[in-house]
Structures are given as structure tokens and as C-alpha cells.
Scaffold this active site. Structure first.
Site, PDB file in Angstrom:
ATOM      1  CB  CYS A   1       3.288   0.334  -4.760  1.00 42.93           C
ATOM      2  SG  CYS A   1       4.234   0.072  -3.260  1.00 42.93           S
ATOM      3  CD  GLU A   2       1.270   7.289  -3.858  1.00 44.09           C
ATOM      4  OE1 GLU A   2       1.586   7.964  -4.851  1.00 44.09           O
ATOM      5  OE2 GLU A   2       0.327   7.594  -3.095  1.00 44.09           O
ATOM      6  CG  HIS A   3       1.617   3.184  -0.142  1.00 46.68           C
ATOM      7  ND1 HIS A   3       0.516   2.569  -0.703  1.00 46.68           N
ATOM      8  CD2 HIS A   3       1.255   4.465   0.091  1.00 46.68           C
ATOM      9  CE1 HIS A   3      -0.474   3.448  -0.793  1.00 46.68           C
ATOM     10  NE2 HIS A   3      -0.048   4.599  -0.324  1.00 46.68           N
ATOM     11  CG  HIS A   4       5.576  -0.851   0.430  1.00 45.24           C
ATOM     12  ND1 HIS A   4       4.224  -0.893   0.120  1.00 45.24           N
ATOM     13  CD2 HIS A   4       5.658  -1.017   1.770  1.00 45.24           C
ATOM     14  CE1 HIS A   4       3.521  -1.078   1.224  1.00 45.24           C
ATOM     15  NE2 HIS A   4       4.360  -1.156   2.238  1.00 45.24           N
TER      16      HIS A   4
ATOM     17  CD  GLN B   1      -4.445  -2.213  -9.626  1.00 41.64           C
ATOM     18  OE1 GLN B   1      -3.708  -2.857  -8.877  1.00 41.64           O
ATOM     19  NE2 GLN B   1      -5.475  -2.766 -10.244  1.00 41.64           N
TER      20      GLN B   1
ATOM     21  CG  HIS C   1      -0.154  -4.261  -5.857  1.00 43.40           C
ATOM     22  ND1 HIS C   1       0.014  -2.898  -5.839  1.00 43.40           N
ATOM     23  CD2 HIS C   1      -1.218  -4.506  -6.654  1.00 43.40           C
ATOM     24  CE1 HIS C   1      -0.923  -2.341  -6.584  1.00 43.40           C
ATOM     25  NE2 HIS C   1      -1.686  -3.297  -7.095  1.00 43.40           N
TER      26      HIS C   1
ATOM     27  CB  CYS D   1       4.294  -3.801  -1.394  1.00 43.09           C
ATOM     28  SG  CYS D   1       2.690  -3.255  -1.981  1.00 43.09           S
TER      29      CYS D   1
HETATM   30 ZN   LIG Z   1       3.075  -1.016  -1.680  1.00 43.59          ZN
END
Ligand SMILES: [Zn+2]
Length: 199
Positions: A88-91, A129, A157, A159
Site C-alpha cells: 500500500c502506498e500510504h504505509h 487497490q 491490508h 495496514c
Molecule cells: Zn495502508
């Protein structure tokens, strides 16, 4: 020489650069980078990260174009339960699950093993996703120009599971449909055919 060797090649300069950053991270979280178990960790972590993001340097449309064949078959082709691992690009934590892909040929089919490779090319990047679903969909649509294409992804996920809301059993489902799959009957037929394994 062995009959088969799986050669992994890493760009030494980039690997060393990323390794330096991981050494700093291990140190910053309060660990001792010089203790036995951790001496080689920054290098291993760097190589893992470069492997998991190799998709940036790969061209998914070229992979499909290299294995397209003229064929008059025009019923639905489904490749289901394609294993999927992404970040995931956020975490920068993993999300993983299954992709189900279908298309209705319009004069061309593609070697079946190429569809999972397309999934990998887009999954091995920093992703969300939703975009991953559309990357796969558009790639097949632009290249094969089929009568229809459908992509469903179900993924868990890390995260969400390991931090934050700690919803440990939730699965996120995303889907995209083009062409004939925009018709409800075709879409339902596809969903019925893959649903045996949908949990
Ligand atoms: Zn994430």
C-alpha cells in the site's frame, strides 16, 4: 552447470543506497545494527524492497503484445484466483489476496500465463487497490481490445490488520468492468463463475 538457475540481479548502486537508508531506520527504532542477527538485515531489506517494486521498470502492455494470437473464440475467458501481493502506498505495508480477471475476445486471445504477469507488474509497485484494479483493466482493454474485460480483486491490508483500526478479518473487494461486462447479465455470469471461491 545446473539445468536451471534463477538469476536475480540487483543494481549495486541503488541497492547500496537503499541499504544505507534501512541501516538508519533500524538504528532509529532503537535497535543495534551491529548485533549478529541484524548485520545483513539492511541489505536483505533493500533487496526485498527492490524486488517488491520491480514493476516500475516493466511494461505490462508489451508483455501482452508479445503473446497475442488471432483466434475466433469469442466466449468469456476467466483466469481466477490469481495470487496477488502488493504494497500500500500510504504505509508501504503489504496487501495481498486474489485477482479474478475475465475478457471476451474480439479476434485475439492472449497466452494465459500473461494475465498473472500483468497483475504482478502492477502489483509490484506502491499501490492502492482501486488503482491496481484499473491498471489491470485498462492494460488488457488497450492491448487486446476485447469485447469486454472484468477485474475483481479481494485483498487483506496489513495496514488495517496490524495497526490503525485493527480490523483483522476484513477483506476489501474492488471491481472494474468494461464493454460487455457493463451489461448486468454478463457481469452476473462472471461473478457467478468466480464466486465459488469468494469467501
Ligand atoms: Zn495502508
Amino acid at each position: 552447470m545446473a539445468p536451471y538457475r534463477n538469476l536475480e540481479e540487483y543494481n549495486i548502486e541503488i541497492t547500496n543506497e537503499v541499504k544505507t537508508h534501512f541501516t538508519k531506520i533500524v538504528d532509529d527504532i532503537g535497535e543495534d545494527v551491529t548485533r549478529d542477527g541484524l548485520v545483513k538485515t539492511p541489505e536483505r531489506a533493500a533487496k526485498a524492497m527492490l524486488f517488491l517494486t520491480q514493476g516500475y521498470k516493466q511494461d505490462a502492455e508489451e508483455i501482452l503484445k508479445g503473446a497475442m494470437f488471432e483466434e475466433s473464440y469469442d466466449d468469456m475467458v476467466i483466469i481466477k484466483d490469481i495470487e496477488l501481493y502488493s504494497l500500500c502506498e500510504h504505509h508501504m505495508l503489504p496487501f495481498f489476496g486474489k485477482a479474478h480477471v475475465a475478457y471476451i475476445p474480439n479476434g485475439h486471445i492472449v497466452g494465459l500465463s500473461k494475465i498473472p504477469r500483468v497483475v504482478d507488474v502492477f502489483a509490484r509497485r506502491l499501490q492502492v487497490q482501486e488503482r491496481l484494479t484499473h491498471n489491470i483493466l485498462e492494460c488488457i482493454n488497450n492491448t487486446l481490445k476485447p469485447k469486454g474485460v472484468a477485474v475483481v480483486i479481494e485483498a487483506a491490508h496489513m495496514c488495517m490488520m496490524m495497526r490503525g483500526v485493527q480490523k483483522q478479518n476484513s477483506v476489501t473487494t474492488t471491481s472494474g468492468f468494461r464493454g460487455q461486462f457493463e451489461k448486468i447479465e454478463t457481469r452476473n455470469e462472471f461473478l457467478k463463475l468466480i464466486s465459488a471461491d469468494l469467501s
